[in-house]
Design an enzyme around this catalytic site. Structure first.
Site, PDB file in Angstrom:
ATOM      1  CG  HIS A   2      -5.206   7.683   4.044  1.00 20.14           C
ATOM      2  ND1 HIS A   2      -4.300   8.221   3.165  1.00 20.14           N
ATOM      3  CD2 HIS A   2      -5.723   6.585   3.421  1.00 20.14           C
ATOM      4  CE1 HIS A   2      -4.250   7.479   2.071  1.00 20.14           C
ATOM      5  NE2 HIS A   2      -5.108   6.493   2.192  1.00 20.14           N
TER       6      HIS A   2
ATOM      7  CG  ASP B 177      -2.170   0.773   1.051  1.00 19.75           C
ATOM      8  OD1 ASP B 177      -2.618   0.897  -0.107  1.00 19.75           O
ATOM      9  OD2 ASP B 177      -2.726   1.277   2.050  1.00 19.75           O
TER      10      ASP B 177
ATOM     11  CB  THR C 117      -7.801   4.382  10.734  1.00 19.95           C
ATOM     12  OG1 THR C 117      -6.907   5.082   9.854  1.00 19.95           O
ATOM     13  CG2 THR C 117      -7.820   5.077  12.074  1.00 19.95           C
TER      14      THR C 117
ATOM     15  N   GLY D 279      -9.496   5.346   2.374  1.00 23.08           N
ATOM     16  CA  GLY D 279     -10.076   6.045   3.521  1.00 23.08           C
ATOM     17  C   GLY D 279     -11.403   5.479   3.983  1.00 23.08           C
TER      18      GLY D 279
HETATM   19  P1  13P Z   1      -8.336   4.423   6.582  1.00 25.09           P
HETATM   20  O1  13P Z   1      -7.112   4.343   7.455  1.00 25.09           O
HETATM   21  O2  13P Z   1      -9.013   5.714   6.678  1.00 25.09           O
HETATM   22  O3  13P Z   1      -9.230   3.253   6.790  1.00 25.09           O
HETATM   23  O4  13P Z   1      -7.795   4.349   5.062  1.00 25.09           O
HETATM   24  C1  13P Z   1      -7.188   3.182   4.612  1.00 25.09           C
HETATM   25  C2  13P Z   1      -6.558   3.363   3.295  1.00 25.09           C
HETATM   26  O5  13P Z   1      -7.063   4.032   2.425  1.00 25.09           O
HETATM   27  C3  13P Z   1      -5.303   2.637   3.084  1.00 25.09           C
HETATM   28  O6  13P Z   1      -4.752   2.870   1.835  1.00 25.09           O
END
Ligand code: 13P
Length: 291
Positions: free
Chosen positions: A181, A82, A240, A216
């Site tokens: 994010h 990622d 997250t 996100g």
């Molecule tokens: P979140 O941390 O907001 O869930 O986003 C994850 C993400 O887009 C990882 O690439």
């Protein structure tokens, strides 16, 4: 048989209007929990590791864990790197067995983003079974080493998106449409649904060619998640939420069991909590029984 790259599973998801959960993991307990939950729901799965955990555990180790778990699982599983902004590390992870690589050169000028993204796509395609994700526009917030202030976040230009996809040869595409994010500051963040619809139509309107990614995921309301999927998002990133679950469960267990010194019990509590989260997400994304 269960080792697959992302494009394959996402073409089907786009056509059938569900999304595959792409879950960021930082350790073995999380990986095992995510795989077990997906197997129990018979759902296709994208395991994600961002750059810091990939460097900490080493790509060869993550690749070997993935191979062992995926080969024996009855569902398709992809291992995704990622938000990597280092072309050499993208190549190293592809060599180590990751089956989808995200080169994130989205902070660069358009031409430089294309150059770096194409270099990774060409390399991965030569290897065979490795697909590539690119990003245009920037997603605000913090994901590992990638930090974008709210004021610097730029949404994806639909016309540029089409050129970006064609000139880079990427397999899946992450357009910035206002998601962020981390934890959203409001329950209803301002997302540009029309922009997503336009991009989906331009790229996949006639024929589904390059599945779209929504970054996100944490904190988005269920109706918003469903709307993003109905407009063409078929890879849904969640990070997250899982980090918070791991840390809150660990703190909670320790606070309630101050005299317990069996680490296996903390691991079991974390695994159960992560599985519950994944269960929620897979059901919401509509990917249960789509393996
Ligand atoms: P979140 O941390 O907001 O869930 O986003 C994850 C993400 O887009 C990882 O690439």
């Amino acid at each position: 048989m269960a080792i697959v790259h992302a494009k394959e599973m996402l073409l089907k998801a786009t056509a059938e209007k569900y999304a595959v959960g792409a879950f960021n993991c930082t350790n073995l307990i999380q990986i095992e929990a995510v795989v077990e939950a997906a197997v129990e729901l018979n759902a296709p799965l994208i395991l994600q590791a961002s750059v810091a955990p990939s460097k900490f555990l080493r790509p060869e180790v993550i690749g070997a864990i993935y191979k062992t778990l995926a080969e024996s699982a009855p569902i398709p599983i992809c291992l995704h790197l990622d938000h990597c902004n280092d072309v050499a590390f993208c190549k190293a992870c592809a060599d180590a067995g990751y089956t989808n690589i995200m080169i994130d050169a989205s902070k660069q000028e358009f031409k430089e983003n294309i150059r770096q993204t194409k270099a990774v796509a060409d390399y991965c395609h030569r290897l065979g079974n490795v697909s590539v994700e690119g990003e245009l526009g920037t997603v605000s917030g913090v994901e590992d080493q990638v930090r974008v202030a709210d004021d610097d976040a730029e949404l994806c230009d639909p016309e540029q998106a089409m050129a970006f996809v064609e000139l880079t040869g990427i397999d899946i595409f992450a357009p910035a449409i206002g998601t962020a994010h981390g934890v959203y500051k409001t329950q209803n963040p301002k997302l540009d649904f029309d922009r997503l619809e336009k991009i989906a139509d331009l790229i996949n309107g006639r024929e589904i060619r390059v599945p779209l990614v929504i970054h996100g995921g944490t904190g988005l309301q269920p109706d918003v998640v469903k709307r993003l999927i109905s407009l063409g998002g078929s890879k849904f990133n969640v990070s997250t939420d899982l980090k918070h679950t791991l840390i809150d469960t660990t703190y909670g267990y320790i606070a309630a069991n101050r005299d317990e010194y069996n680490p296996g019990k903390i691991d079991a509590a974390v695994k159960a909590a992560i599985k519950e989260k994944i269960n929620y997400w897979i059901r919401l994304l509509g990917s249960a029984n789509k393996a």
